[in-house]
Design a protein around this motif. Structure first.
Motif, mmCIF file in Angstrom:
data_model
loop_
_atom_site.group_PDB
_atom_site.id
_atom_site.type_symbol
_atom_site.label_atom_id
_atom_site.label_comp_id
_atom_site.label_asym_id
_atom_site.label_seq_id
_atom_site.Cartn_x
_atom_site.Cartn_y
_atom_site.Cartn_z
ATOM 1 N N ALA A 180 0.841 -1.198 0.000
ATOM 2 C CA ALA A 180 0.000 0.000 0.000
ATOM 3 C C ALA A 180 0.872 1.242 0.000
ATOM 4 O O ALA A 180 1.872 1.315 0.703
ATOM 5 C CB ALA A 180 -0.918 -0.001 1.218
ATOM 6 N N GLY A 181 0.492 2.201 -0.790
ATOM 7 C CA GLY A 181 1.224 3.460 -0.844
ATOM 8 C C GLY A 181 0.905 4.328 0.361
ATOM 9 O O GLY A 181 -0.011 4.040 1.138
ATOM 10 N N PRO A 182 1.656 5.395 0.542
ATOM 11 C CA PRO A 182 1.391 6.295 1.681
ATOM 12 C C PRO A 182 0.050 6.989 1.537
ATOM 13 O O PRO A 182 -0.458 7.168 0.432
ATOM 14 C CB PRO A 182 2.548 7.309 1.588
ATOM 15 C CG PRO A 182 2.961 7.273 0.149
ATOM 16 C CD PRO A 182 2.742 5.872 -0.309
ATOM 17 N N THR A 183 -0.548 7.352 2.673
ATOM 18 C CA THR A 183 -1.840 8.034 2.675
ATOM 19 C C THR A 183 -1.691 9.419 2.063
ATOM 20 O O THR A 183 -0.793 10.171 2.419
ATOM 21 C CB THR A 183 -2.366 8.172 4.114
ATOM 22 O OG1 THR A 183 -2.477 6.863 4.679
ATOM 23 C CG2 THR A 183 -3.728 8.851 4.131
ATOM 24 N N GLY A 184 -2.572 9.725 1.162
ATOM 25 C CA GLY A 184 -2.524 11.030 0.512
ATOM 26 C C GLY A 184 -3.003 12.139 1.441
ATOM 27 O O GLY A 184 -3.557 11.896 2.518
ATOM 28 N N ALA A 185 -2.768 13.367 1.001
ATOM 29 C CA ALA A 185 -3.195 14.525 1.797
ATOM 30 C C ALA A 185 -4.717 14.579 1.872
ATOM 31 O O ALA A 185 -5.424 14.117 0.980
ATOM 32 C CB ALA A 185 -2.659 15.807 1.161
#
Length: 243
Positions: free
Chosen positions: A83-88
């Motif tokens: 999973a990629g990092p949480t977006g803004a």
């Protein structure tokens, strides 16, 4: 080898003869003689050094594009990546429309009477109010309530008001009270107490006792000259009492 020697002799003799005679006009060319035997091949000479490389030739023209080959079969799906990092956090969207009003819920039971709040300014200054819940009155004798706020100054210059209701109701009745031959009265009060007299037995009653000092009573007469002390709602509003 004999023929070769004979030819060599003839050539030498001719040269000698010509050298001794007067030069004349050349005669006609004689017939070509028989070709002699081929001599033995000489030994092969050593290989010479390699010459320098010549310049590179020009690039040839690009050939035509070949036809597109057939699409191959779809390969199996690879494993899911991490999973990629949480977006803004995005901007807050517009507020949606208000929902329909829900049905009114059932009325809950009346809660216990809370403590008396602080008194308001002006006419309510120093006024004290007490609520005594779930009390009883009797046909014989008195019902006595201890009220420490009733001082000698209250007895001399102030006023004590008493109201009652059946527990759980909202409206209060002022004393003295009379209905269908049943009566409840403030029999007497003095320093620290009040006596209640009834001509019947009853329980489950709430009593509210309002103690008004003489100074507040004077202010009330000036600010609310037509105040009806038998109407608890008016008294509560004028003195800013909690219901």
């Amino acid at each position: 080898m004999k023929i070769k020697s004979l030819l060599s002799f003839l050539i030498i003799a001719t040269i000698s003869l010509n050298a001794c005679t007067k030069t004349g006009a050349p005669g006609p060319q004689g017939p070509q003689g028989v070709q002699g035997e081929k001599g033995d091949a000489g030994a092969t000479g050593a290989t010479g050094a390699t010459g320098p490389q010549g310049p590179q030739g020009a690039t040839g023209a690009t050939g035509a594009t070949g036809a597109t080959g057939a699409t191959g079969a779809t390969g199996a799906t690879g494993p899911q990546g991490p999973a990629g990092p949480t977006g803004a956090t995005g901007a807050t969207g517009a507020q949606g429309p208000a929902g329909a009003t829900g049905a009114t819920g059932a009325t809950g039971a009346t809660g216990a009477q809370g403590p008396e709040g602080p008194q308001g300014p002006a006419g309510s200054a120093n006024v004290q109010s007490f609520v005594l819940t779930n009390q009883s009155v009797y046909l014989t004798g008195y019902t006595t309530f201890n009220i420490p706020a009733i001082t000698q100054d209250i007895v001399d210059k102030g006023l004590v008001l008493i109201y009652f209701r059946a527990s759980g109701n909202t409206g209060y009745f002022a004393l003295p009270f009379s209905e269908d031959g049943q009566t409840i009265n403030l029999s007497s009060y003095g320093v620290g107490y009040v006596n209640i007299k009834a001509n019947f037995n009853a329980s489950g009653l709430d009593f509210r006792i309002v103690v008004i000092p003489g100074s507040s009573l004077t202010n009330l007469s000036m600010t609310t000259p037509n105040l009806n002390f038998k109407n608890y709602a008016q008294v509560a509003a004028a003195l800013q009492l909690k219901n």
